[in-house]
Design a protein around this motif. Structure first.
Motif, PDB file in Angstrom:
ATOM      1  N   ALA A 459       5.000  45.948   0.995  1.00 18.11           N
ATOM      2  CA  ALA A 459       5.147  47.298   0.444  1.00 18.11           C
ATOM      3  C   ALA A 459       5.572  48.264   1.540  1.00 18.11           C
ATOM      4  O   ALA A 459       5.410  48.002   2.742  1.00 18.11           O
ATOM      5  CB  ALA A 459       3.839  47.770  -0.189  1.00 18.11           C
ATOM      6  N   THR A 460       6.142  49.392   1.154  1.00 13.18           N
ATOM      7  CA  THR A 460       6.587  50.401   2.117  1.00 13.18           C
ATOM      8  C   THR A 460       5.704  51.639   2.111  1.00 13.18           C
ATOM      9  O   THR A 460       5.794  52.460   3.003  1.00 13.18           O
ATOM     10  CB  THR A 460       8.040  50.827   1.810  1.00 13.18           C
ATOM     11  N   ARG A 461       4.867  51.761   1.067  1.00  4.76           N
ATOM     12  CA  ARG A 461       3.988  52.924   0.967  1.00  4.76           C
ATOM     13  C   ARG A 461       2.553  52.467   0.709  1.00  4.76           C
ATOM     14  O   ARG A 461       2.327  51.578  -0.112  1.00  4.76           O
ATOM     15  CB  ARG A 461       4.437  53.847  -0.167  1.00  4.76           C
ATOM     16  N   PRO A 462       1.588  53.067   1.416  1.00  2.00           N
ATOM     17  CA  PRO A 462       0.191  52.691   1.163  1.00  2.00           C
ATOM     18  C   PRO A 462      -0.293  53.259  -0.162  1.00  2.00           C
ATOM     19  O   PRO A 462       0.282  54.198  -0.714  1.00  2.00           O
ATOM     20  CB  PRO A 462      -0.556  53.319   2.340  1.00  2.00           C
ATOM     21  N   ARG A 463      -1.387  52.674  -0.669  1.00  2.00           N
ATOM     22  CA  ARG A 463      -2.001  53.152  -1.905  1.00  2.00           C
ATOM     23  C   ARG A 463      -3.415  53.623  -1.584  1.00  2.00           C
ATOM     24  O   ARG A 463      -4.159  52.936  -0.882  1.00  2.00           O
ATOM     25  CB  ARG A 463      -2.065  52.039  -2.950  1.00  2.00           C
ATOM     26  N   PRO A 464      -3.803  54.807  -2.100  1.00  2.00           N
ATOM     27  CA  PRO A 464      -5.168  55.274  -1.844  1.00  2.00           C
ATOM     28  C   PRO A 464      -6.179  54.349  -2.520  1.00  2.00           C
ATOM     29  O   PRO A 464      -5.926  53.810  -3.592  1.00  2.00           O
ATOM     30  CB  PRO A 464      -5.181  56.675  -2.470  1.00  2.00           C
ATOM     31  N   ILE A 465      -7.317  54.186  -1.873  1.00  2.00           N
ATOM     32  CA  ILE A 465      -8.331  53.283  -2.415  1.00  2.00           C
ATOM     33  C   ILE A 465      -9.712  53.883  -2.162  1.00  2.00           C
ATOM     34  O   ILE A 465      -9.988  54.422  -1.092  1.00  2.00           O
ATOM     35  CB  ILE A 465      -8.220  51.874  -1.768  1.00  2.00           C
ATOM     36  N   ASP A 466     -10.571  53.832  -3.165  1.00  2.00           N
ATOM     37  CA  ASP A 466     -11.939  54.320  -3.044  1.00  2.00           C
ATOM     38  C   ASP A 466     -12.862  53.172  -3.419  1.00  2.00           C
ATOM     39  O   ASP A 466     -13.173  52.970  -4.583  1.00  2.00           O
ATOM     40  CB  ASP A 466     -12.165  55.521  -3.964  1.00  2.00           C
ATOM     41  N   ALA A 467     -13.290  52.421  -2.414  1.00  2.00           N
ATOM     42  CA  ALA A 467     -14.191  51.300  -2.651  1.00  2.00           C
ATOM     43  C   ALA A 467     -15.283  51.314  -1.598  1.00  2.00           C
ATOM     44  O   ALA A 467     -15.008  51.468  -0.406  1.00  2.00           O
ATOM     45  CB  ALA A 467     -13.442  49.976  -2.612  1.00  2.00           C
ATOM     46  N   ARG A 468     -16.503  51.146  -2.039  1.00  2.00           N
ATOM     47  CA  ARG A 468     -17.632  51.045  -1.115  1.00  2.00           C
ATOM     48  C   ARG A 468     -17.651  49.629  -0.547  1.00  2.00           C
ATOM     49  O   ARG A 468     -17.538  48.653  -1.286  1.00  2.00           O
ATOM     50  CB  ARG A 468     -18.911  51.312  -1.892  1.00  2.00           C
ATOM     51  N   VAL A 469     -17.776  49.507   0.782  1.00  2.00           N
ATOM     52  CA  VAL A 469     -17.722  48.194   1.429  1.00  2.00           C
ATOM     53  C   VAL A 469     -19.112  47.768   1.875  1.00  2.00           C
ATOM     54  O   VAL A 469     -19.809  48.493   2.575  1.00  2.00           O
ATOM     55  CB  VAL A 469     -16.765  48.208   2.638  1.00  2.00           C
ATOM     56  N   ILE A 470     -19.506  46.579   1.407  1.00  2.00           N
ATOM     57  CA  ILE A 470     -20.726  45.919   1.879  1.00  2.00           C
ATOM     58  C   ILE A 470     -20.306  44.582   2.457  1.00  2.00           C
ATOM     59  O   ILE A 470     -19.557  43.835   1.821  1.00  2.00           O
ATOM     60  CB  ILE A 470     -21.736  45.714   0.736  1.00  2.00           C
ATOM     61  N   SER A 471     -20.720  44.289   3.653  1.00  2.00           N
ATOM     62  CA  SER A 471     -20.372  43.013   4.272  1.00  2.00           C
ATOM     63  C   SER A 471     -21.643  42.237   4.589  1.00  2.00           C
ATOM     64  O   SER A 471     -22.743  42.795   4.595  1.00  2.00           O
ATOM     65  CB  SER A 471     -19.545  43.239   5.549  1.00  2.00           C
ATOM     66  N   ALA A 472     -21.483  40.946   4.845  1.00  2.00           N
ATOM     67  CA  ALA A 472     -22.647  40.091   5.112  1.00  2.00           C
ATOM     68  C   ALA A 472     -22.264  38.989   6.073  1.00  2.00           C
ATOM     69  O   ALA A 472     -21.092  38.577   6.139  1.00  2.00           O
ATOM     70  CB  ALA A 472     -23.176  39.486   3.808  1.00  2.00           C
ATOM     71  N   THR A 473     -23.231  38.520   6.819  1.00  2.00           N
ATOM     72  CA  THR A 473     -22.990  37.431   7.760  1.00  2.00           C
ATOM     73  C   THR A 473     -24.293  36.745   8.136  1.00  2.00           C
ATOM     74  O   THR A 473     -25.368  37.348   8.071  1.00  2.00           O
ATOM     75  CB  THR A 473     -22.313  37.960   9.040  1.00  2.00           C
ATOM     76  N   HIS A 474     -24.169  35.465   8.494  1.00  2.19           N
ATOM     77  CA  HIS A 474     -25.315  34.761   9.064  1.00  2.19           C
ATOM     78  C   HIS A 474     -25.116  34.583  10.571  1.00  2.19           C
ATOM     79  O   HIS A 474     -25.960  34.022  11.254  1.00  2.19           O
ATOM     80  CB  HIS A 474     -25.476  33.380   8.412  1.00  2.19           C
ATOM     81  N   ARG A 475     -23.985  35.088  11.062  1.00  4.92           N
ATOM     82  CA  ARG A 475     -23.665  34.937  12.485  1.00  4.92           C
ATOM     83  C   ARG A 475     -24.200  36.114  13.316  1.00  4.92           C
ATOM     84  O   ARG A 475     -24.535  37.167  12.791  1.00  4.92           O
ATOM     85  CB  ARG A 475     -22.145  34.834  12.671  1.00  4.92           C
ATOM     86  N   ASP A 476     -24.212  35.903  14.643  1.00  2.00           N
ATOM     87  CA  ASP A 476     -24.580  36.946  15.595  1.00  2.00           C
ATOM     88  C   ASP A 476     -23.321  37.759  15.892  1.00  2.00           C
ATOM     89  O   ASP A 476     -22.510  37.382  16.740  1.00  2.00           O
ATOM     90  CB  ASP A 476     -25.135  36.301  16.871  1.00  2.00           C
TER      91      ASP A 476
END
Length: 619
Positions: A459-476
């Motif tokens: 794409a040549t143009r970005p799109r606005p986005i409204d998303a809450r981000v939750i991440s997870a890991t078992h690593r250090d």
């Protein structure tokens, strides 16, 4: 058989360029099946039903749309009651993620592919209503021998596309019959009803997503404006278009001499480009004025009646702690463990905020369960979209996350494809195993978090986005930052707040967890419960759930004995000891199973079951 041969010959004639009396979209679909999808009309293609795990993934990605569409689907099904129609809601890849049909015909419907989890994409099933609808973007009927594959020629299927608020194809609503009258015109009413239902679903979706913005609804007749509008658009405070139904997109496109197939040229444009109207005029189009006085003129001269709906006021302060279902979601996290109680209290305060949250914990401790509880308690109306960063092949993860523009690469969808990040718009994006995300993509994810926009591949143009981000890991993760495997700036963006889940072996609510996981499937004997307490549970909740499921399946009646529990990983020799002990008892009883049962203080069937499981003979 003769009819099948005749059908195959007709398809071959179309392939050779001969004229056909079929609808043009049917002929074009046949040609795509032959030339692009390389399908053979002489080779029957049986219906494909996805596995439960695959279907679950598709349904999760369509979760919010299914919720919004359900009342419309049920209303349409009630209208068609007694006519043997089946309703399918297909996602944008053609998989049926919702189904309404007569359970008395389940076997026949499943065999025909008119069932939950069936894949009706054109490359897989040939010419069919869902597949052709995805390809054309228009409502249509594929009636009997319109189908490419002879397997499907008894069916009559009518479908209409459902577009999201940004003008992208989100789903397809299909109603089908196992058998129908010969004439295709018999489905004209069905086509009208499906299109009307889709229009209402799109409007409900737009209203749900833009409660705090202006919404402008349109109708050709003032009498239907307030009760059943034909189209709608949403506007931000400056009067720029931020959302639309498909009908709204068509009105805007005609007014500006553009194509509705290019929604990116419509979104973000000022209202005045399309209508002889400005944002300051919207107050004159509310219900305070009679409908006949609310006439607007488009730039192409089109005259429409309009109804402006004022934005709902946003809450002036942070919402109170969640109640009802949201509180229940957090309550399910623990049953008396002090660490879990503290975590639950912290989660309740963080859930309504937009802050990124990092969940840490060993494999199987329930990180995705906690993420879903946070989403449910957040009040966000969008979908919960889970992405396992370690499970998607590195070559595909970029397109999966960010989507792609039309023709971005070989094999790309003709109209482009929305990525998983955009699927989470208005909702929650859950990035599981974030520590395994390829380094090259971390900078792109950082831009999503810092700029609130996503750039699809090609794409040549970005799109606005409204998303809450939750991440997870078992690593250090700090160790991975130090080792250069994780960007430090991304780590701090993701970990504005950190929630740590304790391992099962350290939790004080073990019995509560056991009883909750076992609910309705049996009860533990004291010996079985003691055996569970004695284990270390390296697989945590996932291992415990599996162990209880196996025990419930193996037990006789409702009481689960210690012998019903699966062997603890790494302790296979214990099974050998059990077998030797059972052989000794049987030898002492000279093979008399009834006597062995009395000595073991269990019933006779339990002894027989243990003998089968341990491979022990009576003599």
């Amino acid at each position: 058989m003769a009819a099948a041969v005749e059908h195959i010959r007709e398809v071959e004639a179309v392939a050779m360029g001969r004229a056909s009396s079929r609808d043009p979209f049917v002929v074009q679909s046949w040609l795509r099946c032959l030339n692009e999808h390389r399908l053979d009309p002489a080779r029957a293609c049986e219906a494909v039903i996805l596995s439960e795990s695959e279907l679950r993934t598709h349904r999760q990605q369509s979760e919010e749309l299914i919720r919004i569409a359900r009342s419309g689907l049920e209303g349409l099904y009630a209208q068609m009651a007694g006519q043997n129609y089946v309703l399918l809601l297909g996602d944008r890849s053609g998989v049926a993620v919702e189904f309404l049909g007569d359970p008395n015909f389940d076997h026949r419907l499943r065999k025909a592919g008119l069932y939950l989890g069936a894949e009706w994409s054109e490359p897989r099933a040939g010419t069919c209503a869902i597949g052709a609808c995805i390809a054309t973007g228009a409502p249509l009927t594929i009636h009997q021998t319109d189908h490419f594959d002879v397997t499907h020629t008894p069916l009559s299927c009518t479908a209409a596309p459902i577009y999201d608020a940004r003008g992208d194809l989100a789903a397809v609503l299909d109603i089908s019959l196992l058998s129908s009258p010969i004439t295709k015109a018999s489905q004209n009413l069905a086509l009208h009803m499906v299109a009307a239902t889709v229009r209402r679903i799109e409007l409900a979706n737009l209203m749900a997503q833009t409660r705090h913005e202006w919404v402008l609804r349109f109708a050709r007749s003032p009498d239907f404006l307030d009760v059943d509008p034909e189209a709608a658009i949403s506007l931000d405070g400056s009067g720029r278009v931020i959302g639309m139904t498909h009908g709204g997109a068509q009105i805007l496109a005609r007014a500006a001499g553009l194509s509705w197939r290019r929604p990116d040229l419509l979104i973000g444009q000022p209202l005045g480009r399309f209508l002889d109207l400005g944002v300051d005029d919207l107050g004159e189009l509310t219900r305070q004025r009679p409908t006949r006085d609310r006439l607007v003129v488009a730039r192409d001269g089109d005259r429409l009646f309009a109804h402006a709906i004022e934005p709902q006021l946003r809450p002036a302060r942070r919402p109170p702690p969640p109640a009802g279902p949201a509180a229940d979601a957090l309550a399910r996290l623990g049953g008396g463990d002090p660490r879990m109680a503290a975590l639950r209290e912290k989660a309740a305060k963080l859930a309504p905020t937009p802050l990124p949250i990092l969940i840490q914990g060993e494999t199987g401790t329930g990180k995705e369960f906690l993420a879903r509880a946070l989403h449910e308690a957040s009040g966000r109306r969008g979908a919960f979209v889970a992405v396992n960063c370690a499970a998607i092949p590195e070559g595909l993860i970029e397109a999966e996350l960010f989507g792609h523009a039309a023709g971005a690469f070989t094999g790309a969808a003709p109209r482009g494809r929305k990525g998983l990040i955009e699927e989470a718009a208005g909702g929650t994006l859950f990035l599981d195993e974030i520590g395994d995300m390829p380094l090259a993509l971390q900078a792109r994810l950082l831009r999503v978090l810092s700029e609130g926009e996503v750039m699809p591949v090609g794409a040549t143009r970005p799109r606005p986005i409204d998303a809450r981000v939750i991440s997870a890991t078992h690593r250090d993760l700090p160790a991975r930052v130090a080792g250069g495997e994780l960007r430090e700036d991304l780590y701090y963006r993701l970990s504005a707040a950190v929630l740590s889940l304790p391992p099962l072996r350290e939790r004080q609510d073990f019995d509560w967890l056991v009883d909750r996981l076992l609910a309705g499937r049996g009860r533990l004997s004291p010996g079985a419960r003691a055996a569970l307490h004695a284990r270390r549970w390296p697989g945590n909740l996932r291992e415990l759930g599996n162990a209880l499921a196996v025990a419930a399946a193996l037990c006789d009646g409702e009481l689960i004995e210690r012998s019903d529990l699966p062997e603890e990983p790494g302790r296979a020799r214990a099974g050998c000891g059990e077998a030797e002990a059972l052989r000794a008892v049987l030898a002492r009883c000279r093979g008399n199973v009834s006597e062995a049962a009395r000595q073991l203080k269990v019933d006779r069937t339990t002894v027989h079951r243990r003998m089968r499981r341990l491979g022990v003979a009576a003599h």
